[in-house]
Design a protein around this motif. Structure first.
Motif, short mmCIF file in Angstrom:
data_model
loop_
_atom_site.label_atom_id
_atom_site.label_comp_id
_atom_site.label_asym_id
_atom_site.label_seq_id
_atom_site.Cartn_x
_atom_site.Cartn_y
_atom_site.Cartn_z
N GLY A 111 -2.30 -6.54 -7.28
CA GLY A 111 -1.29 -5.74 -7.95
C GLY A 111 -1.84 -4.46 -8.54
N THR A 112 -0.92 -3.59 -8.88
CA THR A 112 -1.22 -2.32 -9.53
C THR A 112 -0.23 -2.15 -10.67
OG1 THR A 112 -2.02 -1.36 -7.47
CG2 THR A 112 -1.35 0.19 -9.19
N ILE A 113 -0.74 -1.67 -11.81
CA ILE A 113 0.09 -1.46 -12.99
C ILE A 113 0.15 0.03 -13.29
CG2 ILE A 113 0.39 -1.98 -15.44
CD1 ILE A 113 -1.27 -4.57 -14.87
N PHE A 114 1.38 0.54 -13.37
CA PHE A 114 1.61 1.95 -13.68
C PHE A 114 2.08 2.08 -15.11
CE2 PHE A 114 2.45 1.54 -9.13
CZ PHE A 114 1.68 2.57 -8.61
N GLY A 115 1.53 3.05 -15.83
CA GLY A 115 1.99 3.34 -17.18
C GLY A 115 3.27 4.16 -17.13
N LEU A 116 4.17 3.83 -18.04
CA LEU A 116 5.45 4.56 -18.13
C LEU A 116 5.60 5.17 -19.51
CD1 LEU A 116 7.77 1.96 -16.32
CD2 LEU A 116 6.70 3.98 -15.32
N ARG A 120 2.26 6.42 -7.11
CA ARG A 120 1.09 7.13 -7.63
C ARG A 120 1.07 8.59 -7.19
NH1 ARG A 120 -3.34 4.63 -4.91
NH2 ARG A 120 -2.75 6.14 -3.33
N ASP A 121 1.17 8.82 -5.88
CA ASP A 121 0.94 10.15 -5.33
C ASP A 121 2.18 11.04 -5.27
OD1 ASP A 121 -1.64 9.16 -4.91
OD2 ASP A 121 -1.20 8.59 -2.84
N ASP A 135 0.83 -1.22 0.00
CA ASP A 135 0.00 0.00 0.00
C ASP A 135 0.86 1.27 0.00
OD1 ASP A 135 -2.43 -1.42 -0.07
OD2 ASP A 135 -2.41 -1.67 2.10
N ALA A 136 1.91 1.27 0.81
CA ALA A 136 2.79 2.44 0.85
C ALA A 136 3.54 2.61 -0.47
CB ALA A 136 3.79 2.31 2.01
N THR A 137 3.93 1.51 -1.09
CA THR A 137 4.65 1.58 -2.36
C THR A 137 3.74 2.10 -3.47
OG1 THR A 137 6.20 -0.13 -1.69
CG2 THR A 137 5.94 0.22 -4.07
N ILE A 138 2.50 1.63 -3.50
CA ILE A 138 1.54 2.13 -4.50
C ILE A 138 1.35 3.63 -4.31
CG2 ILE A 138 -0.85 1.99 -5.33
CD1 ILE A 138 1.12 -0.45 -5.96
#
Length: 154
Positions: free
Chosen positions: A52-57, A33-34, A26-29
């Motif tokens: 999981g969470t996927i971030f666009g690069l 993100r923030d 949670d802290a890493t997301i």
């Protein structure tokens, strides 16, 4: 031979994903993100037993997936890093403003390569390096003394 800026013919890649597990999910997301400002392009819960969470690069052609660690993992290696090569110092200042405002401080003792070449290293909640540099690798000359040593393995 591969043309510059293209994948080798035998790798018809449509997208590339880098995946990391996180013991502090949670802290890493929230960090990426923030504070770093990466865009979430997808999230999943309970998919094959994983969250999981996927971030666009910045989009989906290149993306970073962070998966909740199921068991305590190995220690993070010093060269487990993301490096953001930005066009100038103003861009670095803008990119790091939210981190600094949130009380996240850069490493006082970073790798000598980044020290010599103007990088600023932060650590994510899992201890991985997130480095912001005021020049673009492959486009701009390194700001160091001109002796090309190459970037550290990252």
């Amino acid at each position: 031979m591969t043309a510059p800026g293209r994948w080798p013919i035998h790798l018809g890649v449509g997208a590339l994903r880098v995946v990391r597990s996180s013991a502090h999910f949670d802290a890493t997301i929230g960090f990426y993100r923030d504070l770093v400002g990466l865009r979430v392009v997808d999230e999943f819960r309970g998919s094959y037993g994983e969250d999981g969470t996927i971030f666009g690069l910045p989009g989906t052609e290149t993306h970073l997936e962070v998966v909740r660690a199921q068991t305590p993992g190995r220690a993070v290696d010093a060269f487990d890093q993301l490096v953001f090569y930005l066009p100038d110092q103003a861009a670095v200042d803008q990119a790091t403003a939210r981190l600094l405002a949130a009380g996240v401080r850069p490493e006082a003792d970073q790798h000598p390569y980044w020290e010599e070449n103007g990088g600023t290293t932060f650590r994510d909640p899992d201890g991985r390096g997130v480095i912001f540099v005021s020049w673009v690798y492959g486009r701009d000359p390194q700001p160091s003394d001109g002796v090309h040593r190459g970037p550290p393995a990252s």
